[in-house]
Design an enzyme around this catalytic site. Sequence first.
Site, PDB file in Angstrom:
ATOM      1  N   TYR A 173     -68.855  57.070  44.815  1.00 37.20           N
ATOM      2  CA  TYR A 173     -67.993  57.848  45.620  1.00 37.20           C
ATOM      3  C   TYR A 173     -68.904  59.242  46.328  1.00 37.20           C
ATOM      4  O   TYR A 173     -68.423  60.117  46.691  1.00 37.20           O
ATOM      5  CB  TYR A 173     -66.919  58.524  45.016  1.00 37.20           C
ATOM      6  CG  TYR A 173     -66.014  57.528  44.257  1.00 37.20           C
ATOM      7  CD1 TYR A 173     -65.384  56.585  45.053  1.00 37.20           C
ATOM      8  CD2 TYR A 173     -65.799  57.441  42.879  1.00 37.20           C
ATOM      9  CE1 TYR A 173     -64.392  55.623  44.529  1.00 37.20           C
ATOM     10  CE2 TYR A 173     -65.036  56.581  42.255  1.00 37.20           C
ATOM     11  CZ  TYR A 173     -64.382  55.656  42.867  1.00 37.20           C
ATOM     12  OH  TYR A 173     -63.808  54.666  42.553  1.00 37.20           O
TER      13      TYR A 173
ATOM     14  N   LYS B 119     -61.758  78.554  47.635  1.00 37.65           N
ATOM     15  CA  LYS B 119     -62.305  77.391  47.217  1.00 37.65           C
ATOM     16  C   LYS B 119     -63.397  76.811  48.157  1.00 37.65           C
ATOM     17  O   LYS B 119     -63.684  75.966  48.217  1.00 37.65           O
ATOM     18  CB  LYS B 119     -61.118  76.346  47.157  1.00 37.65           C
ATOM     19  CG  LYS B 119     -60.027  76.873  46.131  1.00 37.65           C
ATOM     20  CD  LYS B 119     -58.776  75.800  46.113  1.00 37.65           C
ATOM     21  CE  LYS B 119     -57.694  76.473  45.251  1.00 37.65           C
ATOM     22  NZ  LYS B 119     -56.447  75.598  45.284  1.00 37.65           N
TER      23      LYS B 119
ATOM     24  N   PRO C 264     -60.182  71.500  41.673  1.00 34.83           N
ATOM     25  CA  PRO C 264     -60.813  72.559  41.247  1.00 34.83           C
ATOM     26  C   PRO C 264     -60.426  73.907  42.110  1.00 34.83           C
ATOM     27  O   PRO C 264     -60.218  73.881  43.133  1.00 34.83           O
ATOM     28  CB  PRO C 264     -62.221  71.934  41.841  1.00 34.83           C
ATOM     29  CG  PRO C 264     -62.141  70.614  42.060  1.00 34.83           C
ATOM     30  CD  PRO C 264     -60.621  70.489  42.160  1.00 34.83           C
ATOM     31  N   GLU C 265     -60.392  74.969  41.288  1.00 33.54           N
ATOM     32  CA  GLU C 265     -60.038  76.052  41.749  1.00 33.54           C
ATOM     33  C   GLU C 265     -61.213  77.012  41.680  1.00 33.54           C
ATOM     34  O   GLU C 265     -62.193  76.749  41.571  1.00 33.54           O
ATOM     35  CB  GLU C 265     -58.912  76.630  40.595  1.00 33.54           C
ATOM     36  CG  GLU C 265     -57.661  75.539  40.890  1.00 33.54           C
ATOM     37  CD  GLU C 265     -56.278  75.929  39.864  1.00 33.54           C
ATOM     38  OE1 GLU C 265     -56.224  77.363  40.071  1.00 33.54           O
ATOM     39  OE2 GLU C 265     -55.549  75.176  39.743  1.00 33.54           O
TER      40      GLU C 265
END
Length: 298
Positions: free
Chosen positions: A107, A60, A2-3
Amino acid sequence: MPELPEVERARKLLHERCVGRKITRVCAADDSIVFVGVGKADIEAQLLGRKVVGSGRRGKQFWLLLSGGLSLLMHFGMTGEVHIQGETLSHYRKIEVDVGETWPPQYTKLELEFNHMRVAYTDPRRLGRIRTFLGDASESPMVAKLGFDPVLDPPSPEDFARAVMRRKTPIKALLLNQEFSAGVGNWIADEVLFQSQIHPAHFANALSREQTDLILDQLKRVCVTAVEVNAESKLFPKTWLFHYRWAKGRSHTAQLPDGRNIEFVTVGGRTSAFVPDVQMLAPKTEDVPVDRSKRRRK
């Protein structure tokens, strides 16, 4: 990974759903890798009963501001995500690991409950990080060391040119340096350089002022455009390299719709997609061999 646009989408989601609400239950995984400097029992005790009063992001890194001056600081790493129970997430690319449809998702590293609303932070590969910081999160070590944010505070063309031209490093590697340009990752850097028609291995100190101006313009445009559509990749402009760069390693050659080939080169330890027809390496800059061995023919 993810950016900036994907992280901003997560921050916006949390802000809209959580600000003004009190945390009524906390469940943290016993994971000393994801949780930095704080154990399961400690973080549960720190967060329980606090109200979310705001949010923030730089690059980020993103965070929730909590009552009492505490910040919950998060980074997604490679596969981190935020989930709201009962809501479907959009993705810029499908994550390879299915977190499942049960709650909490598979998770899950941190689950927060706000009465009847539940939020989960998941991270299959355990490369994300969660911290608490007492005070303004922007002053925390992990945020303070970051460079400019292309959406929040882009530099002037003059400042950008000066900063770029004094670096003897490939421009792709420089753009990926979070202490230089926070939030820029692999696909954003490749998109910016494709739109600017500059080879990723072109050395920063060999760029012209015209080229640095173009890179800055494209850096702002790519990031702002992706943020404005909430990182929904199907809404990205069809002229973007983004839509066609993912064929590496498949049974066919990566190409643009007009037939121009997309090739791959390793720059700064990262695989870079580029279009040799428009991104030619200037003869005075150090060359990096193109990785042709991984291309596939039709």
